[in-house]
Design a protein around this motif. Structure first.
Motif, mmCIF file in Angstrom:
data_model
loop_
_atom_site.group_PDB
_atom_site.id
_atom_site.type_symbol
_atom_site.label_atom_id
_atom_site.label_comp_id
_atom_site.label_asym_id
_atom_site.label_seq_id
_atom_site.Cartn_x
_atom_site.Cartn_y
_atom_site.Cartn_z
ATOM 1 N N MET A 1 -9.480 -21.941 19.394
ATOM 2 C CA MET A 1 -9.005 -20.571 19.495
ATOM 3 C C MET A 1 -7.814 -20.412 18.561
ATOM 4 O O MET A 1 -7.130 -21.394 18.232
ATOM 5 N N TYR B 1 -5.638 -17.860 27.706
ATOM 6 C CA TYR B 1 -5.340 -17.840 26.275
ATOM 7 C C TYR B 1 -5.732 -16.504 25.649
ATOM 8 O O TYR B 1 -5.020 -15.992 24.769
ATOM 9 N N GLN B 2 -6.838 -15.932 26.079
ATOM 10 C CA GLN B 2 -7.207 -14.605 25.581
ATOM 11 C C GLN B 2 -6.159 -13.569 25.975
ATOM 12 O O GLN B 2 -5.822 -12.687 25.181
ATOM 13 N N HIS B 3 -5.634 -13.684 27.187
ATOM 14 C CA HIS B 3 -4.578 -12.772 27.636
ATOM 15 C C HIS B 3 -3.325 -12.929 26.772
ATOM 16 O O HIS B 3 -2.587 -11.960 26.565
ATOM 17 N N GLY C 1 -3.428 -13.489 23.654
ATOM 18 C CA GLY C 1 -3.723 -13.001 22.313
ATOM 19 C C GLY C 1 -4.588 -13.911 21.464
ATOM 20 O O GLY C 1 -4.884 -13.586 20.304
ATOM 21 N N PHE C 2 -5.009 -15.054 22.001
ATOM 22 C CA PHE C 2 -5.857 -15.976 21.255
ATOM 23 C C PHE C 2 -7.310 -15.499 21.292
ATOM 24 O O PHE C 2 -7.745 -14.856 22.252
ATOM 25 N N SER C 3 -8.079 -15.840 20.260
ATOM 26 C CA SER C 3 -9.500 -15.507 20.216
ATOM 27 C C SER C 3 -10.277 -16.702 19.657
ATOM 28 O O SER C 3 -9.720 -17.559 18.960
ATOM 29 N N MET C 4 -11.563 -16.747 19.961
ATOM 30 C CA MET C 4 -12.413 -17.846 19.515
ATOM 31 C C MET C 4 -12.629 -17.790 18.005
ATOM 32 O O MET C 4 -12.808 -16.705 17.432
ATOM 33 N N THR C 5 -12.625 -18.954 17.370
ATOM 34 C CA THR C 5 -12.925 -19.025 15.938
ATOM 35 C C THR C 5 -14.394 -19.365 15.688
ATOM 36 O O THR C 5 -14.880 -19.185 14.569
ATOM 37 N N ARG D 1 -0.279 -18.169 12.086
ATOM 38 C CA ARG D 1 -1.468 -18.534 12.857
ATOM 39 C C ARG D 1 -1.182 -19.777 13.688
ATOM 40 O O ARG D 1 -0.623 -20.753 13.186
ATOM 41 N N LEU E 1 -4.408 -17.671 17.379
ATOM 42 C CA LEU E 1 -3.559 -16.497 17.545
ATOM 43 C C LEU E 1 -3.059 -16.078 16.173
ATOM 44 O O LEU E 1 -2.450 -16.885 15.460
ATOM 45 N N ASP E 2 -3.317 -14.833 15.805
ATOM 46 C CA ASP E 2 -2.776 -14.271 14.571
ATOM 47 C C ASP E 2 -1.606 -13.371 14.944
ATOM 48 O O ASP E 2 -1.744 -12.479 15.787
#
Length: 218
Positions: free
Chosen positions: A212, A186-188, A190-194, A170, A214-215
């Motif tokens: 944000m 960042y979403q592109h 692969g990151f997402s909001m926590t 992570r 990334l897994d």
């Protein structure tokens, strides 16, 4: 001539190996190639050094360039997104101080076509800082690129270089609320909001940063 002999022009070394009896063919092909590629050696085209390089910040020139990018890209990025009081308090001297105080785990992006100019930088933390809500995460703590270099895939180049140096599955980062361009990037990646947020005050003005994560499989 080039259209008729693509198998011969596969590489400079292959052309150089033609038999003496075909020297006339080599000379004609070489003349045609030089009209298309006006260089001293065909091999220079085949093994040309990439324009951009990412590597650890090591030299005084690296540090000077990184501080300049930090100052300039910060103004370019946050004008219109942050209160002017915050922008007015941002200085090149402050960026130089940060660079000298925290030199480790910093990567610089160099533009070889501009004499090795620092065009961007990124910082990473193998063990994320205490205010990161994601357990056992690494962190990308900064990523900036001069606006003249946007749209060339260099932000991805910097991010990939950071991720390659982090061994935790992570990876967290923070992005200014309202910075939709950065959030989209960042979403592109692969990151997402926590859902976790940080609120801070700079020069008396409140700002909010969004976490944000990334897994990934490592």
């Amino acid at each position: 001539m080039l259209d008729y002999y693509p198998h011969v022009l596969r590489s400079y070394r292959e052309i150089k190996g033609v038999a003496d009896s075909q020297q006339w063919l080599f000379e004609r092909l070489w003349a045609a190639a030089e009209r298309v590629y006006p260089i001293q050696e065909m091999e220079e085209l085949l093994v040309r050094t990439p324009r951009f390089q990412v590597r650890p910040m090591t030299s005084p020139a690296d540090r000077t360039g990184k501080a300049y990018v930090h100052y300039t890209a910060w103004i370019e990025t946050y004008t219109g997104l942050m209160d002017q009081k915050i922008l007015d308090g941002h200085s090149l001297e402050h960026c130089r101080d940060i660079t000298e105080k925290y030199p480790s785990n910093t990567l610089v992006l160099l533009d070889r076509d501009q004499g090795g100019r620092v065009a961007g930088f990124a910082c990473f933390v193998p063990n994320a800082r205490d205010f990161v809500s994601v357990p056992e995460a690494a962190e990308v703590s900064a990523l900036y690129l001069l606006s003249a270099y946007h749209g060339l895939g260099l932000g991805r180049m910097l991010m990939d270089a950071c991720l390659a140096r982090l061994d935790r599955p992570r990876v967290a980062l923070f992005v200014l609320q309202g910075n939709e361009k950065a959030i989209g990037f960042y979403q592109h990646m692969g990151f997402s909001m926590t859902g976790h947020q940080l609120t801070d005050r700079i020069n008396g003005v409140e700002i909010t940063e969004l976490e944000m994560v990334l897994d990934r499989d490592v």
